[in-house]
Design a protein around this motif. Structure first.
Motif, short mmCIF file in Angstrom:
data_model
loop_
_atom_site.label_atom_id
_atom_site.label_comp_id
_atom_site.label_asym_id
_atom_site.label_seq_id
_atom_site.Cartn_x
_atom_site.Cartn_y
_atom_site.Cartn_z
N VAL A 98 0.83 -1.21 0.00
CA VAL A 98 0.00 0.00 0.00
C VAL A 98 0.87 1.26 0.00
O VAL A 98 0.50 2.27 -0.58
CB VAL A 98 -1.04 0.03 1.15
N SER A 99 2.05 1.18 0.62
CA SER A 99 2.97 2.31 0.61
C SER A 99 3.44 2.60 -0.82
O SER A 99 3.56 3.76 -1.21
CB SER A 99 4.17 2.02 1.50
N ASN A 100 3.65 1.55 -1.59
CA ASN A 100 4.06 1.72 -2.99
C ASN A 100 2.95 2.33 -3.84
O ASN A 100 3.20 2.83 -4.92
CB ASN A 100 4.50 0.38 -3.59
N HIS A 101 1.72 2.28 -3.34
CA HIS A 101 0.59 2.89 -4.04
C HIS A 101 0.23 4.26 -3.45
O HIS A 101 -0.86 4.78 -3.67
CB HIS A 101 -0.63 1.97 -3.98
N GLY A 102 1.14 4.82 -2.65
CA GLY A 102 0.95 6.17 -2.14
C GLY A 102 0.16 6.27 -0.85
O GLY A 102 -0.15 7.37 -0.41
N ILE A 103 -0.19 5.17 -0.24
CA ILE A 103 -0.93 5.20 1.02
C ILE A 103 0.08 5.08 2.16
O ILE A 103 0.76 4.07 2.30
CB ILE A 103 -1.96 4.06 1.09
N LYS A 104 0.19 6.12 2.94
CA LYS A 104 1.16 6.13 4.03
C LYS A 104 0.57 5.48 5.27
O LYS A 104 -0.58 5.68 5.61
CB LYS A 104 1.59 7.56 4.36
N GLY A 105 1.38 4.71 5.93
CA GLY A 105 0.97 4.06 7.16
C GLY A 105 2.19 3.57 7.91
O GLY A 105 3.30 3.57 7.38
N GLN A 106 1.98 3.19 9.13
CA GLN A 106 3.07 2.67 9.94
C GLN A 106 2.54 1.47 10.74
O GLN A 106 1.75 1.65 11.66
CB GLN A 106 3.58 3.74 10.90
N PRO A 107 2.95 0.25 10.39
CA PRO A 107 2.50 -0.91 11.15
C PRO A 107 2.94 -0.81 12.60
O PRO A 107 4.07 -0.37 12.89
CB PRO A 107 3.20 -2.08 10.46
N ASP A 143 13.08 -5.41 -1.29
CA ASP A 143 13.97 -4.29 -1.56
C ASP A 143 13.28 -2.97 -1.28
O ASP A 143 13.27 -2.05 -2.10
CB ASP A 143 14.50 -4.33 -3.00
N SER A 144 12.67 -2.91 -0.11
CA SER A 144 11.96 -1.73 0.32
C SER A 144 11.91 -1.73 1.85
O SER A 144 12.22 -2.74 2.48
CB SER A 144 10.54 -1.73 -0.25
N SER A 145 11.55 -0.63 2.43
CA SER A 145 11.38 -0.58 3.88
C SER A 145 10.41 0.54 4.23
O SER A 145 10.06 1.35 3.39
CB SER A 145 12.72 -0.36 4.58
N LEU A 146 9.98 0.53 5.46
CA LEU A 146 9.14 1.60 5.98
C LEU A 146 9.28 1.61 7.48
O LEU A 146 9.80 0.68 8.09
CB LEU A 146 7.69 1.43 5.54
N SER A 147 8.82 2.66 8.07
CA SER A 147 8.89 2.82 9.52
C SER A 147 7.86 1.91 10.19
O SER A 147 6.75 1.75 9.69
CB SER A 147 8.62 4.28 9.88
N TYR A 148 8.24 1.30 11.30
CA TYR A 148 7.31 0.45 12.04
C TYR A 148 7.67 0.47 13.52
O TYR A 148 8.75 0.93 13.89
CB TYR A 148 7.33 -0.98 11.50
#
Length: 90
Positions: free
Chosen positions: A31-40, A67-72
């Motif tokens: 969903v982050s790759n589709h522009g929806i920001k979130g933080q698990p 090959d990606s990351s996000l804040s959690y």
């Protein structure tokens, strides 16, 4: 989702915890790759450090594979009655 029952099952069946964490983070990255920001945010009961370690290991694998990351965040939870009894230890 990963409350007391889930963590106890996850301790008995490590693959269950791995599957749940993988699903959470694959979905979050998607969903982050589709522009929806979130933080698990995953919460586990107090004193289950090995569950937290397992969760973090799976997250690292997922991020490497995709090959990606996000804040959690991985946090702990405790019930209020229990907290009042052991407040000096917290």
């Amino acid at each position: 989702m990963l409350g007391c029952r889930g963590c106890r099952l996850g301790i008995s069946y490590l693959k269950l915890t791995e599957m749940q964490v993988r699903a959470i983070f694959e979905a979050a990255v998607s969903v982050s790759n589709h522009g929806i920001k979130g933080q698990p945010k995953i919460m586990v009961p107090l004193k289950l450090k090995y569950q937290v370690s397992l969760i973090r290991n799976v997250v690292v694998k997922v991020f490497f594979e995709i090959d990606s990351s996000l804040s959690y965040k991985v946090r702990t939870m405790i019930e209020v009655p229990r907290a009042t009894l052991i407040a000096d230890e917290l």
